[in-house]
Design an enzyme around this catalytic site. Structure first.
Site, PDB file in Angstrom:
ATOM      1  N   ASN A  45      20.914  26.299  50.169  1.00  0.00           N
ATOM      2  CA  ASN A  45      21.379  26.846  48.900  1.00  0.00           C
ATOM      3  C   ASN A  45      20.307  27.824  48.428  1.00  0.00           C
ATOM      4  OD1 ASN A  45      22.342  27.369  46.375  1.00  0.00           O
ATOM      5  ND2 ASN A  45      22.018  25.291  45.564  1.00  0.00           N
ATOM      6  N   LYS A  67      20.489  29.794  46.027  1.00  0.00           N
ATOM      7  CA  LYS A  67      20.559  29.994  44.574  1.00  0.00           C
ATOM      8  C   LYS A  67      20.495  31.501  44.266  1.00  0.00           C
ATOM      9  CE  LYS A  67      18.786  25.401  43.999  1.00  0.00           C
ATOM     10  NZ  LYS A  67      18.110  24.418  43.200  1.00  0.00           N
ATOM     11  N   HIS A  87      27.548  22.473  41.362  1.00  0.00           N
ATOM     12  CA  HIS A  87      26.093  22.304  41.408  1.00  0.00           C
ATOM     13  C   HIS A  87      25.582  21.983  40.008  1.00  0.00           C
ATOM     14  CE1 HIS A  87      21.845  23.083  41.838  1.00  0.00           C
ATOM     15  NE2 HIS A  87      22.030  22.858  43.126  1.00  0.00           N
ATOM     16  N   GLU A 141      23.139  22.937  38.396  1.00  0.00           N
ATOM     17  CA  GLU A 141      22.712  24.098  37.592  1.00  0.00           C
ATOM     18  C   GLU A 141      23.924  24.784  36.945  1.00  0.00           C
ATOM     19  OE1 GLU A 141      20.378  25.867  40.707  1.00  0.00           O
ATOM     20  OE2 GLU A 141      18.986  24.185  40.519  1.00  0.00           O
ATOM     21  N   GLU A 156      23.148  14.896  44.515  1.00  0.00           N
ATOM     22  CA  GLU A 156      21.889  15.542  44.154  1.00  0.00           C
ATOM     23  C   GLU A 156      21.411  15.005  42.804  1.00  0.00           C
ATOM     24  OE1 GLU A 156      21.414  19.581  46.233  1.00  0.00           O
ATOM     25  OE2 GLU A 156      22.647  19.930  44.487  1.00  0.00           O
ATOM     26  N   GLY A 182      14.360  20.644  42.846  1.00  0.00           N
ATOM     27  CA  GLY A 182      13.321  21.639  42.565  1.00  0.00           C
ATOM     28  C   GLY A 182      12.067  21.066  41.930  1.00  0.00           C
ATOM     29  N   SER A 184      14.808  18.322  46.673  1.00  0.00           N
ATOM     30  CA  SER A 184      13.472  18.383  47.282  1.00  0.00           C
ATOM     31  C   SER A 184      13.443  17.905  48.743  1.00  0.00           C
ATOM     32  CB  SER A 184      12.457  17.599  46.430  1.00  0.00           C
ATOM     33  OG  SER A 184      12.356  18.181  45.141  1.00  0.00           O
ATOM     34  N   GLY A 228      17.471  23.502  48.803  1.00  0.00           N
ATOM     35  CA  GLY A 228      17.192  24.693  48.000  1.00  0.00           C
ATOM     36  C   GLY A 228      15.896  25.346  48.463  1.00  0.00           C
ATOM     37  N   GLY A 229      14.814  25.035  47.768  1.00  0.00           N
ATOM     38  CA  GLY A 229      13.520  25.683  48.010  1.00  0.00           C
ATOM     39  C   GLY A 229      13.112  25.767  49.471  1.00  0.00           C
TER      40      GLY A 229
HETATM   41  P1  PGA Z   1      15.800  21.818  46.065  1.00  0.00           P
HETATM   42  O1  PGA Z   1      17.255  22.191  45.551  1.00  0.00           O
HETATM   43  O2  PGA Z   1      15.883  21.527  47.535  1.00  0.00           O
HETATM   44  O3  PGA Z   1      14.959  23.015  45.763  1.00  0.00           O
HETATM   45  O4  PGA Z   1      15.374  20.604  45.291  1.00  0.00           O
HETATM   46  C1  PGA Z   1      18.384  21.512  46.030  1.00  0.00           C
HETATM   47  C2  PGA Z   1      19.634  22.015  45.370  1.00  0.00           C
HETATM   48  O5  PGA Z   1      19.592  22.362  44.175  1.00  0.00           O
HETATM   49  O6  PGA Z   1      20.697  22.091  46.008  1.00  0.00           O
END
Ligand code: PGA
Length: 250
Positions: free
Chosen positions: A9, A11, A95, A97, A167, A173, A213, A234-235
């Protein structure tokens, strides 16, 4: 029985040059990868160029959201029909967010799910609780509502095109990952909910990804849990050399 899926992802990250370079590099890195579904979710303005650059069928691209109508006066929204017309087969929906910062509700998500399915998109449907909800022992109540409302009136046949991403919001994050046991326990409960909502076959066959994470150092242990079938990253997906280590967790 359930094929693993590792999804990135991005983002709201990467410009066009970075996205194209990523696809070129990552396509080379996945050459010897077998038996795993790899999906990359990116900003809709990058998807067309990324798709044109993609020279392998080992990677699927994904939108990060789609609207509940195919077209109309919905400024800045992304149409599932247009996404599909680009040759993109996936979308992420729900998601945290989107729910947190853009006021998406279980009801509007249910409409988005239905229209994505009508346009033949596969869905990664995200659910998860806040830290306060976890501390108040409300995790299952929260994910149960998100599943029951978000997937309302979805048929058993349609469920074959839906994967769930659990999640926990406190793990996204933040560098704080749910322990493999915490994630496994919730995934197992989600499977029980899927059985209640649909049937045993759907409970057994639906992929449940963990997100929050995930990184090269913790993916193997997470993936060794019985009910964890993949990861939404994500990251740690933003650099090909990091994401490939997650894809090759074994
Ligand atoms: P993250 O994000 O791996 O940076 O924690 C995961 C996500 O929001 O799908």
């Amino acid at each position: 029985m359930r094929k693993s899926m590792i999804a990135a992802n991005f983002k709201m990250n990467k410009n066009i040059d970075e996205a194209i370079t990523y696809i070129k590099e990552f396509s080379t890195l996945v050459k010897d990868v077998e038996n795993i579904d790899i999906v990359i979710g990116a900003s809709p303005i990058l998807l067309y160029a990324m798709k044109n650059e993609l020279k392998t069928d080992k990677i699927e691209l994904s939108a990060q959201n789609v609207h509940w109508k195919d077209s109309g006066a919905f400024t800045a929204e992304t149409s599932a029909k247009v996404v599909k017309s680009l040759g993109i087969n996936y979308t992420i929906l729900g998601h945290s967010e989107r729910r947190q910062y853009f006021c998406e509700t279980d009801e509007t998500l249910n409409l988005r799910v239905k229209n994505a399915l009508n346009n033949d998109l596969k869905i990664i449907f995200c659910i998860g609780e806040t830290l306060e909800e976890r501390e108040a022992n409300k995790t299952i109540e929260k994910v149960s509502t998100q599943l029951k409302e978000g997937l309302k009136e979805i048929s058993i046949g349609e469920m074959k095109n839906i994967s769930i991403a659990y999640e926990p919001i406190w793990a996204i994050g933040t560098g704080v990952t749910a322990t493999p046991e915490q994630a496994q326990n919730t995934h197992k409960e989600i499977r029980t909910l899927l059985k209640e909502m649909f049937d045993q076959e759907i409970a057994d066959s639906t992929r449940i990804l963990y997100g929050g994470s995930v990184k090269p150092a913790n993916v193997k242990e997470l993936m060794s849990q019985e009910d964890i079938d993949g990861a939404l990253v994500g990251g740690a997906s933003l650099k090909p050399e990091s994401f490939i280590q997650i894809v090759k967790f074994n």
